[in-house]
Design an enzyme around this catalytic site. Structure first.
Site, PDB file in Angstrom:
ATOM      1  CB  ALA A 153      -0.012   6.523  -4.077  1.00  0.00           C
ATOM      2  NE  ARG A 198       0.149   1.276   3.325  1.00  0.00           N
ATOM      3  CZ  ARG A 198       1.121   2.179   3.609  1.00  0.00           C
ATOM      4  NH1 ARG A 198       2.432   1.804   3.761  1.00  0.00           N
ATOM      5  NH2 ARG A 198       1.017   3.392   3.748  1.00  0.00           N
ATOM      6  CG  ASN A 219      -3.336  11.329   2.081  1.00  0.00           C
ATOM      7  OD1 ASN A 219      -2.735  10.574   1.260  1.00  0.00           O
ATOM      8  ND2 ASN A 219      -3.153  11.694   3.478  1.00  0.00           N
ATOM      9  CE  LYS A 220      -5.222   5.178   4.337  1.00  0.00           C
ATOM     10  NZ  LYS A 220      -5.880   3.953   3.786  1.00  0.00           N
ATOM     11  CD  GLN A 241      -3.256   2.219   6.985  1.00  0.00           C
ATOM     12  OE1 GLN A 241      -4.277   2.781   7.621  1.00  0.00           O
ATOM     13  NE2 GLN A 241      -3.976   2.448   5.596  1.00  0.00           N
ATOM     14  CG  ASP A 282      -3.459   7.473  -1.661  1.00  0.00           C
ATOM     15  OD1 ASP A 282      -2.892   6.698  -1.962  1.00  0.00           O
ATOM     16  OD2 ASP A 282      -3.567   8.000  -0.672  1.00  0.00           O
ATOM     17  NE  ARG A 302      -6.264   0.557  -2.289  1.00  0.00           N
ATOM     18  CZ  ARG A 302      -5.786   0.929  -1.284  1.00  0.00           C
ATOM     19  NH1 ARG A 302      -4.663   0.795  -0.932  1.00  0.00           N
ATOM     20  NH2 ARG A 302      -6.510   1.974  -0.355  1.00  0.00           N
TER      21      ARG A 302
END
Length: 333
Positions: A55, A53, A243-244, A192, A233, A90
């Site tokens: 990007a 994981r 993003n996350k 994460q 990302d 993804r």
């Protein structure tokens, strides 16, 4: 600073000559295990399952996945079909599609196909590592004196070809003797931050302070944070950042508390074909990631779950977007 990965962190993606070896990040830091993928479809499944994981790392893995496909076919249409399956693994992270399209663009003829694909995959990996170090220098130059940082998710060696994007800036500040405290949000639901970022920093001799995501506002209010630094990302043409999940919340909190917000991402993350975040498909992850913990259900049966893996942060809430080519700032900054 040497053009290398961090001191002790293993590489997330390795081309062995026969397989794409992926560090299985689902089990870190408890144990270091690897998944050997012997086909492009196996790489796509590993990307979807979060074995790999981040990007940039996903892009590198996909490029090498095409190298596996090219060993088994000399047909351009078959290679393109493998690329489509990789891109579907993804859909939100633009580096994945970028890397696949870049490899396919190099393949003009079927002669020497395997060698061409492998050479392009290796070039993508090497360029990402160089970009990480360039971004680290550019990002650190934006910040004065000793800096206390809040960071989100994992943006280090595990998420890239090595060194990191947002975490690369943290490492650069540390190398310059200008890093104060580093607050690491746990980053639910995959943790994460807790599992990966805290582990990476500790391996580099940097002592992070881990907090639950919901404590971010309290830490900012205490005055212990100067800047929020995250990765991305996807960055749209108008500067919106995908993003996350939780990045948007941090940007709002930073603005309220008078803090700066820095996004660090390579140019391969910039999507000039997409005008704004509203045009982007946001990946939804399985409900079980929220309703269960370590295989044990913690939520009632039948409860509805909203589990987007990314959110969108408007350009107006960002002070710096740092790339290997330089730093971009909103007009109002």
């Amino acid at each position: 600073m040497p053009e290398s990965i961090s001191k002790g962190c293993p590489s997330p993606v390795t081309w062995t000559g026969r397989t794409v070896r992926l560090l299985d990040q689902r089990w870190l830091p408890a144990r270091e295990t690897y998944v050997d993928c012997d086909s492009s479809d196996a790489v796509a499944e590993a990307i979807h399952a979060m074995v790999v994981r981040g990007a940039p790392a996903i892009g590198v893995a996909a490029a090498y996945g095409l190298a596996l496909a090219a060993r088994n076919t000399t047909r351009l249409d078959a290679l393109a079909a493998a690329g489509q399956r990789l891109k579907a693994a993804r859909p939100t992270a633009v580096n994945l599609a970028w890397a696949v399209d870049r490899v396919l663009a190099r393949c003009k003829t079927e002669q020497g196909l395997a060698a061409d694909v492998l050479a392009e995959a290796q070039a993508i990996e090497a360029e990402d590592l160089r970009a990480n170090h360039a971004m680290a220098r550019h990002g650190a130059e934006c910040l004065q004196g000793t800096v206390n940082v809040y960071t989100h998710c994992n943006t280090g060696s595990l998420a890239t070809a090595g060194f990191g994007t947002a975490l690369g800036v943290v490492r650069q500040l540390h190398a310059e003797g200008r890093l104060g405290q580093v607050f690491v949000g746990e980053t639910r639901p995959w943790l994460q931050g807790a599992r990966l970022t805290a582990w990476e920093l500790a391996m580099d001799g940097i002592e992070p302070t881990l907090i639950v995501d919901s404590a971010a506002a309290s830490v900012m209010r205490s005055g212990a944070v100067d800047v929020v630094i995250t990765g991305a990302d996807r960055v749209t043409a108008d500067g919106d950042v995908l993003n996350k999940i939780g990045t948007y919340s941090l940007a709002v909190l930073a603005r309220h508390h008078g803090l700066r917000m820095m996004v660090v991402a390579p140019m391969s993350t910039v999507d000039l074909d997409t005008t704004s975040a509203s045009e982007i498909e946001i990946e939804q992850r399985p409900a079980e990631e929220v309703t269960a913990w370590n295989g044990e259900r913690v939520a009632p049966q039948g409860v509805s779950v909203f589990n987007p893996v990314f959110d969108a942060t408007p350009y107006a809430l960002i002070d710096w977007i740092v790339t290997e080519q330089g730093v971009f700032t909103p007009p109002a900054s």
